[in-house]
Scaffold this active site. Structure first.
Site, PDB file in Angstrom:
ATOM      1  N   CYS A 126       0.831  -1.203   0.000  1.00 42.61           N
ATOM      2  CA  CYS A 126       0.000   0.000   0.000  1.00 42.61           C
ATOM      3  C   CYS A 126       0.870   1.259   0.000  1.00 42.61           C
ATOM      4  O   CYS A 126       1.895   1.322   0.676  1.00 42.61           O
ATOM      5  CB  CYS A 126      -0.910  -0.013   1.227  1.00 42.61           C
TER       6      CYS A 126
ATOM      7  N   CYS B  82       0.531   4.717   6.997  1.00 47.63           N
ATOM      8  CA  CYS B  82      -0.071   4.479   8.322  1.00 47.63           C
ATOM      9  C   CYS B  82       0.952   3.727   9.201  1.00 47.63           C
ATOM     10  O   CYS B  82       1.366   2.608   8.849  1.00 47.63           O
ATOM     11  CB  CYS B  82      -1.354   3.681   8.173  1.00 47.63           C
TER      12      CYS B  82
ATOM     13  N   CYS C 254     -19.476   2.478   8.603  1.00 46.05           N
ATOM     14  CA  CYS C 254     -18.751   1.826   9.679  1.00 46.05           C
ATOM     15  C   CYS C 254     -17.485   2.655   9.875  1.00 46.05           C
ATOM     16  O   CYS C 254     -16.644   2.725   8.983  1.00 46.05           O
ATOM     17  CB  CYS C 254     -18.410   0.392   9.264  1.00 46.05           C
TER      18      CYS C 254
ATOM     19  N   CYS D 120     -16.860  -8.966   5.203  1.00 51.11           N
ATOM     20  CA  CYS D 120     -16.194  -7.676   5.034  1.00 51.11           C
ATOM     21  C   CYS D 120     -14.895  -7.842   4.246  1.00 51.11           C
ATOM     22  O   CYS D 120     -13.991  -8.562   4.669  1.00 51.11           O
ATOM     23  CB  CYS D 120     -15.914  -7.092   6.408  1.00 51.11           C
TER      24      CYS D 120
ATOM     25  N   CYS E 142       0.496  -0.027  10.330  1.00 51.87           N
ATOM     26  CA  CYS E 142      -0.035  -1.036   9.398  1.00 51.87           C
ATOM     27  C   CYS E 142       1.010  -1.962   8.782  1.00 51.87           C
ATOM     28  O   CYS E 142       2.051  -1.513   8.280  1.00 51.87           O
ATOM     29  CB  CYS E 142      -0.808  -0.333   8.290  1.00 51.87           C
TER      30      CYS E 142
ATOM     31  N   CYS F  69     -19.815  -5.855   3.253  1.00 52.45           N
ATOM     32  CA  CYS F  69     -19.076  -4.690   3.734  1.00 52.45           C
ATOM     33  C   CYS F  69     -17.754  -4.634   2.984  1.00 52.45           C
ATOM     34  O   CYS F  69     -17.181  -5.673   2.663  1.00 52.45           O
ATOM     35  CB  CYS F  69     -18.818  -4.836   5.238  1.00 52.45           C
TER      36      CYS F  69
ATOM     37  N   ARG G 235     -18.112  -2.148  17.859  1.00 56.56           N
ATOM     38  CA  ARG G 235     -17.434  -3.388  17.452  1.00 56.56           C
ATOM     39  C   ARG G 235     -16.102  -3.572  18.182  1.00 56.56           C
ATOM     40  O   ARG G 235     -15.199  -2.737  18.071  1.00 56.56           O
ATOM     41  CB  ARG G 235     -17.203  -3.343  15.938  1.00 56.56           C
TER      42      ARG G 235
END
Ligand code: SAM
Ligand code: DTB
Ligand code: SF4
Length: 327
Positions: free
Chosen positions: A56, A60, A191, A100, A63, A131, A266
């Site tokens: 990616c 972040c 979400c 998801c 991550c 999702c 969640r």
């Protein structure tokens, strides 16, 4: 039954005052609100699948999937539709009501849209809720996903606006809010939540929850992730970073429940390293959804056997798909 008031004018000081309550008072308030809207013994269960892994472009700092982080993760291209449908069937068999699909992207490219839309309609046709979490979306992309049958879109604010720059620099807080607006305007269920335990202060946690609660419409689902430290990420290498104190995590769940009385709170990443007692306190504080399965996106999750045993001990039941009322 009394219906809880939904406010979108929470002041930071009010939210901090909730965090500061004696633990029993906080839990009592959260439980009282929880019971006004939800069956306290039912938990909505989703299964995650990483449909595009690693490589990616974003930075972040928590991550495993950022190309800038030196993690051991093996990259995988966008999955084939058949693979995804196979995994969704298996998730349904194991009692999950929502599937998801997550991709390690800054945003989906137009060349990928057709396959993504086929995944959505295919999973929907199995009788599951759908999702996706694919990074930033344009309004047009959000509308196309909605039309294909997408029920929920996950896009987290991650932390407070003030702490955000310490964690991510390649996309702004405002860009996250813009994506949430596109998702909401397309009529998708939102979400959105965050991660705690990244070195932020209690005030940052309070500010994150206040921002979520004060959105034009409160998110339908609010994932609270506890940082999973992944070797090779900047947050893992930050030696001074200690794991969030477990009872502070429970407080965060309770405050989320009080601020967002009709949202599904969640209990998300980090469950694998939580003892049963801590998870039980999170459910008592108002958490009522979670991820099942051996794996989240790239890191381990609690797993079917230990979840079944925990549910039996606590008298919890997984909600069947048709019982989940969509907003
Ligand atoms: N790439 C997309 C994006 O960032 O919007 C979707 C996938 S991303 C992995 C989804 C969310 O997972 C992140 O926003 C973050 O809140 C959470 N997450 C990722 N890695 C995590 C970790 N190591 N510990 C806890 N939560 C994590
Ligand atoms: C969310 O808030 N948590 C889930 C889901 N949304 C996509 C993902 C957690 C990922 C944890 C790290 C990993 O497994 O890579
Ligand atoms: Fe990429 Fe999402 Fe990971 Fe950030 S959280 S590096 S955007 S996969």
């Amino acid at each position: 039954m009394k219906t809880p008031e939904i406010r979108n004018n929470w002041q930071l000081e009010e939210v901090e005052a909730l965090f500061d309550l004696p633990f029993n008072d906080l839990l009592f308030q959260a439980q009282t609100i929880h019971r006004m809207t939800f069956d306290p013994n039912k938990v909505q269960v989703s299964t995650l699948m990483s449909i595009k892994t690693g490589g990616c472009s974003e930075d972040c700092s928590y991550c495993s999937q950022s190309a800038r982080n030196n993690t051991e993760l093996e990259r995988e291209k966008l999955a084939e539709v058949n693979e995804v449908l196979e995994a969704a069937r298996e998730a349904k068999r194991s009692g999950s009501s929502r599937f998801c699909m997550g991709a390690a992207w800054r945003n989906p490219k137009s060349k990928d849209m057709e396959r993504l839309l086929t995944m959505v309609s295919g999973v929907k046709a199995l009788g599951m809720e759908t999702c996706m979490t694919l990074g930033m979306l344009t309004d047009h992309q959000a509308q196309k996903l909605k039309k294909a049958g997408l029920d929920y879109y996950n896009h987290n604010l991650d932390t407070s606006e003030a702490y955000y720059g310490e964690v991510i620099t390649t996309r702004t807080y405002q860009q996250r809010l813009d994506t949430l607006e596109h998702v909401r305007d397309a009529g998708l269920n939102v979400c959105s939540g965050g991660i705690v335990g990244m070195g932020e202060s209690r005030q940052d946690r309070a500010a994150l929850l206040a921002t979520l609660a004060n959105l034009p419409k409160q998110p339908d689902s609010v994932p609270i992730n506890r940082l999973v430290k992944v070797a090779g990420t900047p947050l893992d290498e930050m030696e001074s970073l200690e794991a969030l104190e477990p009872l502070e995590f429970v407080r965060t769940i309770a405050v989320a429940r009080i601020l967002m009385p009709v949202s599904w709170v969640r209990l998300s990443a980090g469950r694998e390293s939580m003892r049963e007692e801590l998870q039980a306190l999170c459910f008592a504080a108002g958490a009522n959804s979670m991820f099942s399965g051996e794996q989240l996106l790239t890191t381990p999750n609690a797993g079917e056997e230990s979840d079944a045993s925990l549910f039996a001990k606590l008298g919890l039941e997984a909600l069947a798909g048709e019982e989940v009322v969509l907003g």
